[in-house]
Motif scaffolding. Structure first.
Motif, PDB file in Angstrom:
ATOM      1  N   CYS A  98       0.854  -1.193   0.000  1.00 52.94           N
ATOM      2  CA  CYS A  98       0.000   0.000   0.000  1.00 52.94           C
ATOM      3  C   CYS A  98       0.886   1.237   0.000  1.00 52.94           C
ATOM      4  O   CYS A  98       1.417   1.637   1.037  1.00 52.94           O
ATOM      5  CB  CYS A  98      -0.909  -0.011   1.226  1.00 52.94           C
ATOM      6  SG  CYS A  98      -2.122  -1.348   1.177  1.00 52.94           S
ATOM      7  N   ALA A 145      -0.230   4.079  -1.698  1.00 51.32           N
ATOM      8  CA  ALA A 145      -1.076   5.232  -1.985  1.00 51.32           C
ATOM      9  C   ALA A 145      -1.109   6.225  -0.827  1.00 51.32           C
ATOM     10  O   ALA A 145      -1.053   5.840   0.339  1.00 51.32           O
ATOM     11  CB  ALA A 145      -2.509   4.768  -2.294  1.00 51.32           C
ATOM     12  N   VAL A 196      -3.572   7.936   0.651  1.00 52.89           N
ATOM     13  CA  VAL A 196      -5.034   7.937   0.733  1.00 52.89           C
ATOM     14  C   VAL A 196      -5.486   9.146   1.557  1.00 52.89           C
ATOM     15  O   VAL A 196      -4.916   9.408   2.625  1.00 52.89           O
ATOM     16  CB  VAL A 196      -5.526   6.636   1.419  1.00 52.89           C
ATOM     17  CG1 VAL A 196      -7.053   6.602   1.492  1.00 52.89           C
ATOM     18  CG2 VAL A 196      -4.985   5.404   0.697  1.00 52.89           C
ATOM     19  N   ASP A 252      -7.207  10.906   4.287  1.00 52.00           N
ATOM     20  CA  ASP A 252      -7.690  10.375   5.559  1.00 52.00           C
ATOM     21  C   ASP A 252      -9.167  10.680   5.765  1.00 52.00           C
ATOM     22  O   ASP A 252      -9.864   9.917   6.429  1.00 52.00           O
ATOM     23  CB  ASP A 252      -6.863  10.950   6.713  1.00 52.00           C
ATOM     24  CG  ASP A 252      -5.433  10.416   6.703  1.00 52.00           C
ATOM     25  OD1 ASP A 252      -5.260   9.215   6.407  1.00 52.00           O
ATOM     26  OD2 ASP A 252      -4.496  11.192   6.961  1.00 52.00           O
ATOM     27  N   PRO A 302     -12.149   4.805   4.925  1.00 50.32           N
ATOM     28  CA  PRO A 302     -11.683   3.484   5.356  1.00 50.32           C
ATOM     29  C   PRO A 302     -10.163   3.416   5.245  1.00 50.32           C
ATOM     30  O   PRO A 302      -9.568   4.063   4.386  1.00 50.32           O
ATOM     31  CB  PRO A 302     -12.343   2.521   4.353  1.00 50.32           C
ATOM     32  CG  PRO A 302     -12.705   3.355   3.177  1.00 50.32           C
ATOM     33  CD  PRO A 302     -12.955   4.744   3.701  1.00 50.32           C
ATOM     34  N   ILE A 315      -7.344   1.334   4.054  1.00 52.01           N
ATOM     35  CA  ILE A 315      -7.202   0.213   3.123  1.00 52.01           C
ATOM     36  C   ILE A 315      -6.161  -0.776   3.632  1.00 52.01           C
ATOM     37  O   ILE A 315      -6.386  -1.992   3.646  1.00 52.01           O
ATOM     38  CB  ILE A 315      -6.844   0.747   1.719  1.00 52.01           C
ATOM     39  CG1 ILE A 315      -8.010   1.609   1.204  1.00 52.01           C
ATOM     40  CG2 ILE A 315      -6.541  -0.399   0.752  1.00 52.01           C
ATOM     41  CD1 ILE A 315      -7.646   2.535   0.067  1.00 52.01           C
ATOM     42  N   LEU A 316      -5.034  -0.258   4.091  1.00 52.70           N
ATOM     43  CA  LEU A 316      -3.955  -1.120   4.602  1.00 52.70           C
ATOM     44  C   LEU A 316      -4.434  -1.939   5.801  1.00 52.70           C
ATOM     45  O   LEU A 316      -4.218  -3.159   5.850  1.00 52.70           O
ATOM     46  CB  LEU A 316      -2.755  -0.243   4.982  1.00 52.70           C
ATOM     47  CG  LEU A 316      -1.579  -0.940   5.660  1.00 52.70           C
ATOM     48  CD1 LEU A 316      -0.982  -2.029   4.778  1.00 52.70           C
ATOM     49  CD2 LEU A 316      -0.504   0.091   6.038  1.00 52.70           C
ATOM     50  N   GLY A 331       3.064  -1.639   4.278  1.00 54.30           N
ATOM     51  CA  GLY A 331       2.599  -0.260   4.211  1.00 54.30           C
ATOM     52  C   GLY A 331       3.757   0.692   4.041  1.00 54.30           C
ATOM     53  O   GLY A 331       4.922   0.322   4.240  1.00 54.30           O
ATOM     54  N   PHE A 332       3.443   1.905   3.679  1.00 56.66           N
ATOM     55  CA  PHE A 332       4.429   2.977   3.582  1.00 56.66           C
ATOM     56  C   PHE A 332       4.096   4.027   4.622  1.00 56.66           C
ATOM     57  O   PHE A 332       2.933   4.208   4.961  1.00 56.66           O
ATOM     58  CB  PHE A 332       4.409   3.609   2.186  1.00 56.66           C
ATOM     59  CG  PHE A 332       5.412   2.997   1.256  1.00 56.66           C
ATOM     60  CD1 PHE A 332       5.285   1.681   0.855  1.00 56.66           C
ATOM     61  CD2 PHE A 332       6.496   3.740   0.799  1.00 56.66           C
ATOM     62  CE1 PHE A 332       6.226   1.104   0.011  1.00 56.66           C
ATOM     63  CE2 PHE A 332       7.436   3.169  -0.046  1.00 56.66           C
ATOM     64  CZ  PHE A 332       7.311   1.856  -0.438  1.00 56.66           C
ATOM     65  N   LYS A 336       2.946   2.587  13.555  1.00 49.27           N
ATOM     66  CA  LYS A 336       2.035   2.269  12.452  1.00 49.27           C
ATOM     67  C   LYS A 336       1.992   0.775  12.175  1.00 49.27           C
ATOM     68  O   LYS A 336       0.936   0.213  11.884  1.00 49.27           O
ATOM     69  CB  LYS A 336       2.480   3.005  11.186  1.00 49.27           C
ATOM     70  CG  LYS A 336       1.509   4.094  10.808  1.00 49.27           C
ATOM     71  CD  LYS A 336       2.039   5.100   9.840  1.00 49.27           C
ATOM     72  CE  LYS A 336       1.545   6.456  10.301  1.00 49.27           C
ATOM     73  NZ  LYS A 336       1.965   7.535   9.425  1.00 49.27           N
ATOM     74  N   ARG A 375      -0.335  -0.599  14.669  1.00 48.33           N
ATOM     75  CA  ARG A 375      -1.707  -0.136  14.519  1.00 48.33           C
ATOM     76  C   ARG A 375      -2.388  -0.726  13.293  1.00 48.33           C
ATOM     77  O   ARG A 375      -3.569  -1.022  13.306  1.00 48.33           O
ATOM     78  CB  ARG A 375      -1.704   1.387  14.437  1.00 48.33           C
ATOM     79  CG  ARG A 375      -3.034   2.016  14.712  1.00 48.33           C
ATOM     80  CD  ARG A 375      -2.899   3.508  14.932  1.00 48.33           C
ATOM     81  NE  ARG A 375      -2.700   4.219  13.697  1.00 48.33           N
ATOM     82  CZ  ARG A 375      -1.680   5.027  13.434  1.00 48.33           C
ATOM     83  NH1 ARG A 375      -0.738   5.227  14.324  1.00 48.33           N
ATOM     84  NH2 ARG A 375      -1.579   5.634  12.277  1.00 48.33           N
ATOM     85  N   LYS A 376      -1.620  -0.889  12.224  1.00 50.99           N
ATOM     86  CA  LYS A 376      -2.228  -1.341  10.966  1.00 50.99           C
ATOM     87  C   LYS A 376      -2.303  -2.866  10.874  1.00 50.99           C
ATOM     88  O   LYS A 376      -3.016  -3.395  10.037  1.00 50.99           O
ATOM     89  CB  LYS A 376      -1.397  -0.844   9.776  1.00 50.99           C
ATOM     90  CG  LYS A 376      -1.167   0.651   9.771  1.00 50.99           C
ATOM     91  CD  LYS A 376      -2.313   1.366   9.139  1.00 50.99           C
ATOM     92  CE  LYS A 376      -1.995   2.837   8.993  1.00 50.99           C
ATOM     93  NZ  LYS A 376      -2.950   3.488   8.113  1.00 50.99           N
TER      94      LYS A 376
HETATM   95  N1  CTP Z   1      -3.363   3.962   4.257  1.00 54.68           N
HETATM   96  C1  CTP Z   1      -4.441   3.316   3.697  1.00 54.68           C
HETATM   97  N2  CTP Z   1      -5.691   3.843   3.844  1.00 54.68           N
HETATM   98  C2  CTP Z   1      -5.882   4.975   4.536  1.00 54.68           C
HETATM   99  C3  CTP Z   1      -4.789   5.653   5.122  1.00 54.68           C
HETATM  100  C4  CTP Z   1      -3.535   5.121   4.959  1.00 54.68           C
HETATM  101  O1  CTP Z   1      -4.260   2.271   3.070  1.00 54.68           O
HETATM  102  N3  CTP Z   1      -7.117   5.455   4.673  1.00 54.68           N
HETATM  103  C5  CTP Z   1      -2.030   3.356   4.129  1.00 54.68           C
HETATM  104  C6  CTP Z   1      -1.077   4.133   3.242  1.00 54.68           C
HETATM  105  O2  CTP Z   1      -1.172   3.679   1.901  1.00 54.68           O
HETATM  106  C7  CTP Z   1       0.259   3.755   3.859  1.00 54.68           C
HETATM  107  C8  CTP Z   1      -0.057   3.566   5.331  1.00 54.68           C
HETATM  108  O3  CTP Z   1      -1.447   3.337   5.400  1.00 54.68           O
HETATM  109  O4  CTP Z   1       0.716   2.522   3.390  1.00 54.68           O
HETATM  110  C9  CTP Z   1       0.314   4.693   6.226  1.00 54.68           C
HETATM  111  O5  CTP Z   1      -0.348   5.858   5.810  1.00 54.68           O
HETATM  112  P1  CTP Z   1      -0.234   7.155   6.689  1.00 54.68           P
HETATM  113  O6  CTP Z   1      -1.025   8.250   6.075  1.00 54.68           O
HETATM  114  O7  CTP Z   1       1.217   7.382   6.974  1.00 54.68           O
HETATM  115  O8  CTP Z   1      -0.906   6.639   8.049  1.00 54.68           O
HETATM  116  P2  CTP Z   1      -2.203   7.065   8.799  1.00 54.68           P
HETATM  117  O9  CTP Z   1      -2.654   5.868   9.553  1.00 54.68           O
HETATM  118  O10 CTP Z   1      -3.211   7.657   7.877  1.00 54.68           O
HETATM  119  O11 CTP Z   1      -1.682   8.131   9.857  1.00 54.68           O
HETATM  120  P3  CTP Z   1      -1.337   9.720   9.703  1.00 54.68           P
HETATM  121  O12 CTP Z   1      -1.733  10.175   8.333  1.00 54.68           O
HETATM  122  O13 CTP Z   1      -2.133  10.358  10.775  1.00 54.68           O
HETATM  123  O14 CTP Z   1       0.153   9.781   9.933  1.00 54.68           O
END
Ligand code: CTP
Ligand code: CA
Length: 226
Positions: A96, A98, A100, A102, A130, A132-133, A148-149, A163, A166-167
């Motif tokens: 993942c 992208a 995305v 938030d 949502p 996605i990751l 994830g990135f 992260k 959490r993910k």
């Molecule tokens: N990601 C995702 N779907 C989302 C938000 C994030 O799949 N709705 C994925 C991104 O593609 C990435 C990873 O989660 O691989 C981390 O995204 P990031 O934006 O750094 O993490 P967040 O959990 O959204 O935390 P924040 O933006 O508050 O740092």
């Protein structure tokens, strides 16, 4: 057969890659979006395909050409991206990349919101998109290796570790975007955070980071546990 030819160690493996931003409509002419060129994600999709994987690239709006041998699905919103990812399952690998959005506007105006003389600017109420990751990591059809990135500007590795937990993914590729030239540029400096520890990689062109990551993925899958 799996892991057949040495130059195509991902032959027989299915991979899913998300890349680019998402764009969340406010009204028919306006969107909320993130900065993301899609370059790193597109390069990873191409590098996985070059190692023999069957790759679906789910892309937000970007100006990048489709890498050779990759199946591309174009989407705009986070919800469309999630649906396209779920349609691409089952997969052995999910990456993942992208950026995305938030949040998305809670309501999408059906017509263009017009300026009204003397009236205050409109307020946009947001709701969370949502993740996605996290959804892929915790789903019934979880890919074997979920990556994830994390693009961060400070305490990059601490945020990446948090992260990862959490993910529920296997690796976080942490990316220091405070370095000049990373956003929209061709170079990247990344660290790979896994349950085992952290690997810091030298600064390299995004295409080289992609090739190294694809090889690292192939090694992890052939070695059993990620
Ligand atoms: N990601 C995702 N779907 C989302 C938000 C994030 O799949 N709705 C994925 C991104 O593609 C990435 C990873 O989660 O691989 C981390 O995204 P990031 O934006 O750094 O993490 P967040 O959990 O959204 O935390 P924040 O933006 O508050 O740092
Ligand atoms: Ca985010």
């Amino acid at each position: 057969a799996l892991s057949g030819a040495p130059d195509r160690p991902l032959a027989g493996r299915r991979a899913l890659v998300t890349a680019g931003p998402t764009a969340e409509p406010v009204d028919p002419v306006r969107v909320l979006t993130n900065r993301s060129s899609g370059k790193q994600g597109f390069a990873i999709a191409g590098a996985l395909a070059a190692l023999g994987a069957d790759v679906t690239l789910v892309a937000g709006p970007v100006a990048e050409p489709t890498p050779a041998g990759v199946r591309r699905v174009d989407v705009e919103t986070a919800r469309e991206m999630l649906a396209a990812c779920e349609a691409a399952l089952p997969a052995d690998i999910a990456v993942c990349v992208a950026a995305v959005a938030d949040w998305r506007p809670a309501e999408v105006a059906s017509g263009k919101t017009k300026k009204v003389a003397g009236a205050p600017p409109p307020e946009i109420r947001l709701v969370e998109n949502p993740d996605i990751l996290a959804t892929l990591s915790r789903g019934a059809d979880r890919p074997t290796l979920v990556i994830g990135f994390a693009a961060e500007t400070e305490t990059v590795e601490d945020h990446a570790r948090a992260k990862l937990a959490r993910k529920g993914c296997d690796w976080i590729v942490a990316n220091d975007v405070s370095r000049p030239g990373v956003m929209g540029g061709t170079e990247n400096t990344v660290s790979i955070v896994t349950g085992e520890g952290i690997e810091r990689w030298e600064e390299a062109p995004k295409a080289e980071v992609a090739r190294r990551l694809a090889s690292r993925i192939a090694a992890a899958l052939s070695g059993g546990a990620p």
